[in-house]
Design an enzyme around this catalytic site. Structure first.
Site, PDB file in Angstrom:
ATOM      1  N   GLY A  23       0.812  -1.212   0.000  1.00 43.36           N
ATOM      2  CA  GLY A  23       0.000   0.000   0.000  1.00 43.36           C
ATOM      3  C   GLY A  23       0.841   1.256   0.000  1.00 43.36           C
ATOM      4  N   ALA A  24       1.939   1.249  -0.774  1.00 40.71           N
ATOM      5  CA  ALA A  24       2.912   2.336  -0.706  1.00 40.71           C
ATOM      6  C   ALA A  24       2.604   3.497  -1.645  1.00 40.71           C
ATOM      7  CB  ALA A  24       4.310   1.798  -1.021  1.00 40.71           C
ATOM      8  N   ASN A  25       1.488   3.451  -2.340  1.00 48.44           N
ATOM      9  CA  ASN A  25       1.215   4.499  -3.321  1.00 48.44           C
ATOM     10  C   ASN A  25       0.605   5.765  -2.726  1.00 48.44           C
ATOM     11  OD1 ASN A  25      -1.075   2.350  -3.380  1.00 48.44           O
ATOM     12  ND2 ASN A  25      -2.084   4.252  -3.967  1.00 48.44           N
ATOM     13  N   GLY A  27      -0.796   7.941   1.264  1.00 46.98           N
ATOM     14  CA  GLY A  27      -0.966   7.973   2.712  1.00 46.98           C
ATOM     15  C   GLY A  27       0.235   7.502   3.494  1.00 46.98           C
ATOM     16  N   SER A 151      -4.213  -0.415  14.302  1.00 49.09           N
ATOM     17  CA  SER A 151      -4.971   0.809  14.520  1.00 49.09           C
ATOM     18  C   SER A 151      -5.142   0.988  16.013  1.00 49.09           C
ATOM     19  CB  SER A 151      -6.332   0.709  13.835  1.00 49.09           C
ATOM     20  OG  SER A 151      -7.180   1.770  14.223  1.00 49.09           O
ATOM     21  N   TYR A 179     -14.160  -3.420  10.551  1.00 47.25           N
ATOM     22  CA  TYR A 179     -12.821  -2.841  10.448  1.00 47.25           C
ATOM     23  C   TYR A 179     -12.056  -3.013  11.758  1.00 47.25           C
ATOM     24  CZ  TYR A 179      -9.065   0.523   9.913  1.00 47.25           C
ATOM     25  OH  TYR A 179      -7.824   1.113   9.863  1.00 47.25           O
TER      26      TYR A 179
END
Length: 313
Positions: A23-25, A27, A151, A179
């Site tokens: 998920g490095a693209n 945020g 989280s 979530y």
């Protein structure tokens, strides 16, 4: 004596290290990848969308023009994609010094993948499978680490990890509940992975982090964070209490590179009930720290993914 605050100045030289960030693209993942690339690491951007991975690499090169960057396509809700990405990385990398399980998602409506809630698949089962398929490469590193981004939701009143109805056939689907359960599972997974690494006398360690109230595009598919939470009074979370994504990513960075980190450590912001502040070691809580819960989650993940870990050197 404990540091007053842990900042980017504490990040050691990363030259010669190979890092995979999911998920490095955008945020938190983007900021994590950027910081590591600026310190000289070879960073692999593991992203669902190849075009966005390319754009992220170009953005990183603005501040790190000599960065060694590459990418691999990875959809954590797709078992074939996970195996293909892991296979490609195994061919390209003899060792992985740092694997950062950052990618996550939130879905406003119930969606099933092979009969399991897509939120749980994306946030827990996918990272479990991806880590297991690459673990020997991390074990091959002289000081390998696996860092999983959780989280602060485990502290919002959850008293158990529910694994008996992942299709929500016996209870109503709640997006926040789904979530929260998936992110609690992330923390349970990290601690159980460390128990197994310790039992195998491995030098590799597992740690976890949470970013607090970071200002990112999280939940954009459900109207942003506020839309996802579905509560107007919670707009304060994305307002005055929100912290920049770069600061939120510091907890991940500390878990990933601080030489003082020990296996099983959990890092989060130190103020306002974990929503703001600077990275500090925090208590994962009784549910996440329960070895029986960890063993139960591990067995469920093996069953649903078909991935079994090997802890041999």
């Amino acid at each position: 004596m404990a540091r007053a605050r842990w900042t980017t100045t504490e990040i050691p030289d990363q030259r010669g290290r190979s890092v995979v960030v999911t998920g490095a693209n955008s945020g938190l993942g983007f900021e994590t990848a950027r910081m590591l690339a600026e310190r000289g690491a070879h960073v692999v951007l593991a992203c669902r969308n190849p075009e966005r991975a390319t754009a992220a690499a170009e953005a990183i090169r603005v501040t790190a023009p000599d960065a060694e960057l590459s990418s691999v396509q990875l959809d954590l809700a797709d078992a074939q994609s996970i195996r293909a990405a892991a296979g490609e990385l195994r061919e390209r990398l003899a060792r992985i010094d740092l694997l950062i399980n950052n990618a996550g998602a939130a879905f406003g409506e119930l969606s099933l993948v092979d009969g399991i809630d897509r939120t749980f698949v994306t946030n827990q089962l996918g990272p479990f499978a991806f880590t297991g398929l690459l673990l020997d490469r991390v074990l091959a590193a002289p000081a390998g680490r696996v860092v999983t981004v959780s989280s602060n939701v485990p502290f919002q009143g959850l008293t158990e990890l529910e694994l008996d109805d992942l299709a929500y056939t016996r209870r109503a689907y709640g997006r926040w509940h789904a979530y929260s359960q998936s992110k609690l599972a992330n923390l349970v997974f990290a601690l159980e992975l460390q128990r197994r690494l310790t039992a195998a006398d491995a030098k590799t360690i597992a740690a976890a982090a949470h970013p607090g109230g970071a200002d990112t595009s999280f939940g954009s598919n459900t109207g942003g964070l506020v839309g996802f939470l579905g509560s107007k009074p919670l707009r304060w979370l994305t307002g005055s209490l929100a912290i920049p994504a770069a600061q939120g990513a510091l907890t991940t960075m500390r878990a990933a590179v601080d030489p003082e980190v020990r296996g099983g450590d959990f890092y989060g912001p130190d103020r306002v009930k974990g929503f703001r502040g600077w990275p500090t070691r925090i208590d994962p809580g009784p549910v996440a720290g329960d070895a029986e819960v960890g063993a139960r989650l591990w067995a469920a993940c093996e069953q649903y993914t078909g991935v079994e870990y090997s802890f041999g050197a």
